[in-house]
Scaffold this active site. Structure first.
Site, PDB file in Angstrom:
ATOM      1  N   ASP A 117      -7.877  -5.451  -0.219  1.00  0.00           N
ATOM      2  CA  ASP A 117      -8.358  -6.296  -1.314  1.00  0.00           C
ATOM      3  C   ASP A 117      -8.002  -7.772  -1.153  1.00  0.00           C
ATOM      4  O   ASP A 117      -8.469  -8.597  -1.932  1.00  0.00           O
ATOM      5  CB  ASP A 117      -7.780  -5.788  -2.648  1.00  0.00           C
ATOM      6  CG  ASP A 117      -8.313  -4.419  -3.000  1.00  0.00           C
ATOM      7  OD1 ASP A 117      -9.521  -4.216  -2.831  1.00  0.00           O
ATOM      8  OD2 ASP A 117      -7.524  -3.557  -3.431  1.00  0.00           O
ATOM      9  N   HIS A 152       0.850  -1.185   0.000  1.00  0.00           N
ATOM     10  CA  HIS A 152       0.000   0.000   0.000  1.00  0.00           C
ATOM     11  C   HIS A 152       0.884   1.232   0.000  1.00  0.00           C
ATOM     12  O   HIS A 152       1.934   1.230   0.645  1.00  0.00           O
ATOM     13  CB  HIS A 152      -0.916   0.012   1.237  1.00  0.00           C
ATOM     14  CG  HIS A 152      -2.058   0.936   1.078  1.00  0.00           C
ATOM     15  ND1 HIS A 152      -1.959   2.276   1.365  1.00  0.00           N
ATOM     16  CD2 HIS A 152      -3.310   0.728   0.620  1.00  0.00           C
ATOM     17  CE1 HIS A 152      -3.116   2.853   1.103  1.00  0.00           C
ATOM     18  NE2 HIS A 152      -3.950   1.942   0.648  1.00  0.00           N
TER      19      HIS A 152
HETATM   20  N1  CMC Z   1       4.316  -7.506  -4.697  1.00  0.00           N
HETATM   21  C1  CMC Z   1       5.666  -7.487  -4.824  1.00  0.00           C
HETATM   22  N2  CMC Z   1       6.425  -6.398  -4.650  1.00  0.00           N
HETATM   23  C2  CMC Z   1       5.787  -5.255  -4.332  1.00  0.00           C
HETATM   24  C3  CMC Z   1       4.399  -5.191  -4.167  1.00  0.00           C
HETATM   25  C4  CMC Z   1       3.641  -6.373  -4.362  1.00  0.00           C
HETATM   26  N3  CMC Z   1       2.314  -6.389  -4.230  1.00  0.00           N
HETATM   27  N4  CMC Z   1       4.035  -3.928  -3.857  1.00  0.00           N
HETATM   28  C5  CMC Z   1       5.172  -3.213  -3.814  1.00  0.00           C
HETATM   29  N5  CMC Z   1       6.233  -4.021  -4.096  1.00  0.00           N
HETATM   30  C6  CMC Z   1       7.650  -3.661  -4.092  1.00  0.00           C
HETATM   31  C7  CMC Z   1       8.034  -2.879  -5.340  1.00  0.00           C
HETATM   32  O1  CMC Z   1       8.445  -3.728  -6.382  1.00  0.00           O
HETATM   33  C8  CMC Z   1       9.130  -2.003  -4.804  1.00  0.00           C
HETATM   34  O2  CMC Z   1      10.276  -2.809  -4.693  1.00  0.00           O
HETATM   35  P1  CMC Z   1      11.756  -2.158  -4.992  1.00  0.00           P
HETATM   36  O3  CMC Z   1      11.939  -1.137  -3.925  1.00  0.00           O
HETATM   37  O4  CMC Z   1      12.676  -3.313  -4.896  1.00  0.00           O
HETATM   38  O5  CMC Z   1      11.654  -1.559  -6.370  1.00  0.00           O
HETATM   39  C9  CMC Z   1       8.683  -1.667  -3.386  1.00  0.00           C
HETATM   40  O6  CMC Z   1       7.853  -2.771  -2.988  1.00  0.00           O
HETATM   41  C10 CMC Z   1       7.893  -0.368  -3.266  1.00  0.00           C
HETATM   42  O7  CMC Z   1       6.836  -0.432  -4.191  1.00  0.00           O
HETATM   43  P2  CMC Z   1       6.194   0.846  -4.895  1.00  0.00           P
HETATM   44  O8  CMC Z   1       5.665   0.457  -6.224  1.00  0.00           O
HETATM   45  O9  CMC Z   1       7.169   1.982  -4.845  1.00  0.00           O
HETATM   46  O10 CMC Z   1       5.029   1.181  -3.914  1.00  0.00           O
HETATM   47  P3  CMC Z   1       3.814   2.134  -4.243  1.00  0.00           P
HETATM   48  O11 CMC Z   1       3.462   2.831  -2.988  1.00  0.00           O
HETATM   49  O12 CMC Z   1       4.092   3.011  -5.432  1.00  0.00           O
HETATM   50  O13 CMC Z   1       2.651   1.128  -4.694  1.00  0.00           O
HETATM   51  C11 CMC Z   1       0.817  -0.344  -4.638  1.00  0.00           C
HETATM   52  C12 CMC Z   1       1.598   0.746  -3.887  1.00  0.00           C
HETATM   53  C13 CMC Z   1      -0.471  -0.625  -3.880  1.00  0.00           C
HETATM   54  C14 CMC Z   1       0.430   0.165  -6.044  1.00  0.00           C
HETATM   55  C15 CMC Z   1       1.705  -1.613  -4.734  1.00  0.00           C
HETATM   56  O14 CMC Z   1       2.017  -2.091  -3.450  1.00  0.00           O
HETATM   57  C16 CMC Z   1       1.065  -2.717  -5.571  1.00  0.00           C
HETATM   58  O15 CMC Z   1       1.185  -2.702  -6.800  1.00  0.00           O
HETATM   59  N6  CMC Z   1       0.319  -3.672  -4.912  1.00  0.00           N
HETATM   60  C17 CMC Z   1      -0.363  -4.710  -5.651  1.00  0.00           C
HETATM   61  C18 CMC Z   1      -1.718  -4.174  -6.149  1.00  0.00           C
HETATM   62  C19 CMC Z   1      -2.711  -3.992  -5.031  1.00  0.00           C
HETATM   63  O16 CMC Z   1      -2.892  -4.866  -4.193  1.00  0.00           O
HETATM   64  N7  CMC Z   1      -3.418  -2.839  -5.040  1.00  0.00           N
HETATM   65  C20 CMC Z   1      -4.445  -2.521  -4.050  1.00  0.00           C
HETATM   66  C21 CMC Z   1      -3.991  -1.422  -3.141  1.00  0.00           C
HETATM   67  S1  CMC Z   1      -5.037  -1.204  -1.684  1.00  0.00           S
HETATM   68  C22 CMC Z   1      -6.621  -0.789  -2.231  1.00  0.00           C
HETATM   69  C23 CMC Z   1      -6.709   0.317  -3.210  1.00  0.00           C
HETATM   70  O17 CMC Z   1      -5.963   1.290  -3.193  1.00  0.00           O
HETATM   71  O18 CMC Z   1      -7.583   0.241  -4.048  1.00  0.00           O
END
Ligand code: CMC
Length: 438
Positions: free
Chosen positions: A368, A311
């Site tokens: 989710d 998140h």
């Molecule tokens: N699985 C594997 N690695 C992950 C995941 C995941 N679900 N989420 C983040 N990471 C890793 C990412 O690869 C990065 O690693 P590194 O530092 O080595 O490059 C690190 O964690 C930070 O990730 P980020 O992309 O900078 O984090 P963000 O805040 O931009 O993204 C997120 C947040 C929710 C988009 C992301 O965690 C994600 O894609 N999660 C999976 C999709 C998901 O479950 N979405 C629902 C979110 S909650 C409800 C809503 O908002 O609707």
């Protein structure tokens, strides 16, 4: 600017030897921000913040969320208390009006929700003209935008009509969602009933049939109330920011909410609930081999992410996922459903939470991760999961739209950019371009 915050500290910024003083403002719960509203005017510089990781787009009185501690409060009330003690309608009222309703306010609001539940009969024809298998989120977003033509604002000032518009929208979106489901199955529509509560009415529209009457189950109604409450607001997330940004151009409420629905559709946002169950189904089909998915999520060369994990704001447990996990267990027991996907989800969570990759990055299950398993148990198909999220998020979106509209600090949302394209170059007539390319 909405609300009160203290401004008795400043930050110093030095550019090319000249120092500028920027006010530090503090919110009710102590979060601090450097106020850069006059930065460009005073310094000629803008800030660059891709994905708005550090940017506050507004001050808001609606929801407080503290990612490090896993706190989520609506209008000051803890999410656990609201989920445990309230109906979704009470929470919708709270978000819209800022206080929990008295019994009189509650019954007035509920009556309006009942009264506005029908949609114009002409709108029902729209459903017949979407191609088969149209994504329910596409239908929802189109239908909500169309509402602006059937139920236009009554006066020049939408704030005079906002309570009617908000109630109408919350009521009609429920009907549109249920009709979308019925139409996708080619089943006869079931119209809303005044004698049923908000959630019972929705379930009845979804599952009642002329050949098999639906029996309303209190456990299912309670679970649906809880799940909608947990989704009802989440401050400046992607879809809410879309609603605010689109609404900042002073477009009507329906068009703004339609934009929010489109944003929510994304698999990184609300679309994740559908993606989670699809992932769990794939794992089940591969004999429960979740390790492959963990390995893929950790592989820097693989774009795959473990959906339902991580998140932007929560860097500790998402409080909603804890409540949903418990509700999930309760619903399955109450309905005497045994879902192998729940076992896989729990194993996957256990493994991920003990894996260095996920620990280092503070990746925990989000809202989710378990919600889809509840929807499945209730009988809601995968492609309707994100519509359920939209149904829950609607009061939050409307509360933000209303707050944005009334904010004395309101401006049309218009970010800046740093241009990195070609510098100015002389125009070349087409004949010369042709000559050059030969
Ligand atoms: N699985 C594997 N690695 C992950 C995941 C995941 N679900 N989420 C983040 N990471 C890793 C990412 O690869 C990065 O690693 P590194 O530092 O080595 O490059 C690190 O964690 C930070 O990730 P980020 O992309 O900078 O984090 P963000 O805040 O931009 O993204 C997120 C947040 C929710 C988009 C992301 O965690 C994600 O894609 N999660 C999976 C999709 C998901 O479950 N979405 C629902 C979110 S909650 C409800 C809503 O908002 O609707």
């Amino acid at each position: 600017m909405i609300g009160k915050f203290t401004t008795n500290k400043t930050a110093e910024l030095t550019i090319d030897g000249k120092t500028f003083s920027l006010p530090i403002i503090e919110g009710t719960e102590g979060e601090r921000a450097i106020d850069i509203r006059h930065l460009r005017k005073e310094t000629g510089h803008i800030t660059l913040d891709s994905g708005f990781m550090n940017t506050g787009s507004c001050a808001s009185e609606i929801t407080y969320l503290e990612g490090a501690k896993g706190i989520l409060n609506y209008r000051g009330y803890a999410i656990d208390d609201l989920a445990e003690n309230c109906s979704f309608v009470e929470v919708a009222y709270l978000l819209l009006h800022g206080h929990l309703p008295t019994s009189e306010e509650y019954s007035h609001f509920s009556n309006l929700l009942g009264r506005f539940a029908l949609i114009h009969e002409d709108m029902i024809h729209f459903f017949d003209h979407f191609p088969p298998n149209t994504a329910p989120m596409a239908i929802l977003s189109s239908m909500v935008n169309s509402l602006s033509n059937f139920y236009p604002e009554m006066t020049e000032n939408p704030m005079e009509d906002i309570d009617i518009m908000a109630t109408r929208l919350i009521s009609k979106v429920r009907t549109i969602a249920a009709f979308t489901f019925k139409k996708s199955k080619g089943s006869p529509l079931v119209y809303p009933r005044h004698d049923l509560s908000y959630c019972a009415n929705f379930l009845n529209m979804m599952f009642d049939s002329p050949v098999k009457p639906y029996t309303i189950n209190d456990d299912v109604v309670a679970a649906l109330n809880k799940i909608l409450i947990l989704h009802a607001d989440h401050e400046q997330n992607c879809s809410t920011s879309a609603v605010r940004l689109v609404g900042s151009a002073r477009v009507n409420l329906y068009a703004s909410i339609s934009a929010g629905i489109s944003a929510l559709w994304g698999p990184l946002h609300g679309g994740a609930n559908q993606a989670v169950v699809e992932m769990l189904e794939d794992i089940y089909a591969s004999d429960g081999d979740y390790q492959t998915y963990i390995d893929r999520a950790k592989d820097p060369n693989d774009p795959f992410r473990l959906v339902g994990f991580g998140h932007r704001v929560y860097k500790s447990h998402d409080p909603r996922s804890r409540i949903i996990k418990k509700a999930c267990d309760e619903v399955l027991v109450a309905l005497k459903v045994s879902d192998p996907l729940l076992d896989i989800a729990k194993e996957l969570e256990e493994v991920a939470l003990n894996d260095e990759f996920f620990i280092e990055r503070n990746l925990y299950p989000n809202v989710d991760f378990y919600s889809g398993i509840i929807y499945r148990a209730i009988g809601i198909p995968n492609n309707m999961f994100t519509v359920m999220f939209a149904l829950g998020r609607l009061p939050g979106w409307i509360a933000h739209w209303k707050e944005m509209w009334d904010d004395p600090d309101w401006r049309i949302g218009r970010p800046r950019q740093i241009y990195v394209g070609p510098k100015h170059r002389p125009f070349i007539p087409q004949e010369e371009r042709d000559k050059e390319s030969r």
